[in-house]
Design an enzyme around this catalytic site. Structure first.
Site, mmCIF file in Angstrom:
data_model
loop_
_atom_site.group_PDB
_atom_site.id
_atom_site.type_symbol
_atom_site.label_atom_id
_atom_site.label_comp_id
_atom_site.label_asym_id
_atom_site.label_seq_id
_atom_site.Cartn_x
_atom_site.Cartn_y
_atom_site.Cartn_z
ATOM 1 N N ASP A 108 -0.262 4.291 1.085
ATOM 2 C CA ASP A 108 -0.660 5.272 2.083
ATOM 3 C C ASP A 108 0.043 5.058 3.415
ATOM 4 O O ASP A 108 0.573 3.987 3.714
ATOM 5 C CB ASP A 108 -2.171 5.277 2.281
ATOM 6 C CG ASP A 108 -2.714 3.951 2.793
ATOM 7 O OD1 ASP A 108 -2.233 2.896 2.334
ATOM 8 O OD2 ASP A 108 -3.634 3.963 3.643
ATOM 9 N N ASP B 39 6.283 1.076 7.630
ATOM 10 C CA ASP B 39 4.946 0.681 7.168
ATOM 11 C C ASP B 39 4.411 1.691 6.156
ATOM 12 O O ASP B 39 3.683 2.597 6.528
ATOM 13 C CB ASP B 39 4.024 0.577 8.382
ATOM 14 C CG ASP B 39 2.659 0.011 8.052
ATOM 15 O OD1 ASP B 39 2.506 -0.602 6.977
ATOM 16 O OD2 ASP B 39 1.738 0.176 8.875
ATOM 17 N N GLU C 257 -5.072 1.646 2.660
ATOM 18 C CA GLU C 257 -5.008 0.436 3.487
ATOM 19 C C GLU C 257 -5.117 0.760 4.974
ATOM 20 O O GLU C 257 -5.572 -0.063 5.760
ATOM 21 C CB GLU C 257 -3.695 -0.309 3.207
ATOM 22 C CG GLU C 257 -3.612 -1.703 3.827
ATOM 23 C CD GLU C 257 -3.019 -1.721 5.232
ATOM 24 O OE1 GLU C 257 -3.049 -2.786 5.877
ATOM 25 O OE2 GLU C 257 -2.524 -0.669 5.699
ATOM 26 N N GLU C 258 -4.689 1.976 5.352
ATOM 27 C CA GLU C 258 -4.611 2.321 6.763
ATOM 28 C C GLU C 258 -5.926 2.851 7.345
ATOM 29 O O GLU C 258 -5.953 3.306 8.488
ATOM 30 C CB GLU C 258 -3.512 3.390 6.980
ATOM 31 C CG GLU C 258 -2.112 2.938 6.607
ATOM 32 C CD GLU C 258 -1.516 1.939 7.586
ATOM 33 O OE1 GLU C 258 -2.248 1.454 8.462
ATOM 34 O OE2 GLU C 258 -0.316 1.655 7.471
ATOM 35 N N GLU D 100 4.558 -6.104 3.597
ATOM 36 C CA GLU D 100 4.349 -5.425 4.870
ATOM 37 C C GLU D 100 5.583 -5.612 5.753
ATOM 38 O O GLU D 100 6.354 -6.563 5.571
ATOM 39 C CB GLU D 100 3.122 -6.020 5.574
ATOM 40 C CG GLU D 100 1.788 -5.679 4.938
ATOM 41 C CD GLU D 100 1.272 -4.323 5.365
ATOM 42 O OE1 GLU D 100 1.866 -3.703 6.276
ATOM 43 O OE2 GLU D 100 0.254 -3.869 4.791
ATOM 44 N N HIS E 57 0.833 -1.210 0.000
ATOM 45 C CA HIS E 57 0.000 0.000 0.000
ATOM 46 C C HIS E 57 0.861 1.251 0.000
ATOM 47 O O HIS E 57 1.953 1.297 0.577
ATOM 48 C CB HIS E 57 -0.968 -0.001 1.190
ATOM 49 C CG HIS E 57 -0.323 -0.033 2.554
ATOM 50 N ND1 HIS E 57 0.108 1.100 3.195
ATOM 51 C CD2 HIS E 57 -0.055 -1.067 3.382
ATOM 52 C CE1 HIS E 57 0.608 0.773 4.374
ATOM 53 N NE2 HIS E 57 0.530 -0.542 4.513
#
Length: 354
Positions: free
Chosen positions: A70, A94, A124-125, A153, A68
């Site tokens: 974001d 992350d 995603e967050e 991740e 991701h």
């Protein structure tokens, strides 16, 4: 602009310096698309702020590498900085470092042993309804087709199988409104909420073993709201609770468990995402663990989009640079040597050199 010929460490720093808080990923998505489109071995696709790049080499199997774009909101931790071999900045762990590894692999692995799909997605967050991978799965499932997937991740350079499910509920304490000068005429809902907190303090989380990996559940209050005015006894108080449940439970079973735990209170589910079993018995997953992880894997204590892949019938694992314990912290950092190692190991596996 992103220079995909740069060292993966420098590329990670550049990615951090392009802010991409959830919902504001467009500048980074634009940069990723512009960097990938000139590469002749890739077909590049775009949906909103998600970018997908694919090889079409006619290989027997296809591997999906996803991450991701974001981050959580910044905390005076952009731009990036390097101190003693550590790269600091929002998203360093992350997961800007994992995205940097993806981009380097996309640019340099031109003759992989499997066809490759690189997925860079948004949101995603935040809540599951906004998740960019979910949007792609619903609108363009053919873009995500594959036989095995790796979510880059942060895992500290270790393979993590499966993931926990996550559920947020609002647990309501009810009271009777009254004037605070005559409080005995009412019942204070904020005081009643103390019983909810008592339940949480006394709760013992499960630690089940699922497919050979040990998970650790969690049940915690993450928010509380209540109150009407400075002279009013409140008639409602809401405690928001987050339940992280092992992948041997379905969302329906998780909800039933919470309704049992909070018996006597109103419980409303506001957000849920299923977990994913490890799936390490799949041949491609087993080969990945043997090659990249030296035969070792542990449970993913958190939710990731391996669950989304599982819904599509694609076995998936988590593997990437960065300490997951540092995710979302003000002083988030990644060990630059770990980023280099992740790129090297992944490249060796994808080219058959390992």
């Amino acid at each position: 602009m992103l220079d995909l010929t740069a060292d993966v460490r420098d590329l990670t720093a550049r990615l951090i310096d392009i802010e991409s808080v959830s919902g504001a990923e467009k500048p980074l998505a634009d940069a990723v698309e512009q960097a990938l489109r000139p590469l002749p071995h890739l077909t590049v696709l775009r949906d909103g702020d998600a970018v997908v790049a694919r090889t079409e080499l006619g290989r027997e199997r296809r591997v999906v590498l996803a991450g991701h774009l974001d981050t959580v909101p910044t905390a005076d931790n952009v731009p990036s900085r390097v101190v003693d071999g550590r790269l600091y900045g929002c998203g360093a762990s992350d997961m800007k470092s994992g995205v940097a590894v993806q981009l380097k692999l996309a640019a340099t692995v031109t003759e992989p042993v499997h066809d490759l799909t690189f997925v860079f997605y948004d949101c995603e967050e935040v809540e599951a309804e906004r998740n960019g991978l979910r949007r792609l799965a619903a609108g363009h499932p053919e873009w995500l087709r594959g036989d095995f997937a790796v979510l880059l991740e942060p895992t500290g350079g270790q393979i993590e199988g499966g993931c926990q499910g996550t559920m947020r509920v609002e647990v309501a304490a009810r009271g009777v409104r009254a004037h605070s000068a005559r409080s005995w005429a009412g019942r204070n809902a904020i005081h009643e909420a103390g019983r909810i907190l008592d339940v949480l303090r006394a709760y013992t989380p499960r630690r089940p073993e699922v497919d050979g990996l040990r998970y650790h559940e969690g049940l915690n209050a993450v928010g509380i709201t209540g109150g009407v005015a400075g002279n009013v006894i409140p008639d409602s108080c809401i405690v928001t609770v987050n339940y992280r449940f092992a992948p041997d439970r379905t969302p329906e079973q998780a909800e039933a468990h919470l309704r049992e735990v909070f018996d006597g209170f109103d419980v409303r589910v506001t957000d849920v995402a299923a977990g994913a079993r490890p799936g390490l018995d799949h041949p491609t997953a087993a080969a990945f663990v043997a090659t990249v992880g030296a035969g070792q894997a542990r449970a993913k204590l958190g939710w990731t989009d391996v669950a989304r892949m599982a819904e599509l019938g694609i076995p998936a694992v988590n593997y990437g640079p960065g300490d997951p314990m540092l995710a979302h912290t003000r002083d988030e950092w990644v060990d630059l040597a770990e980023v280099v190692t992740a790129e090297r190991r992944m490249a060796a596996w994808l080219t058959g050199a390992a």
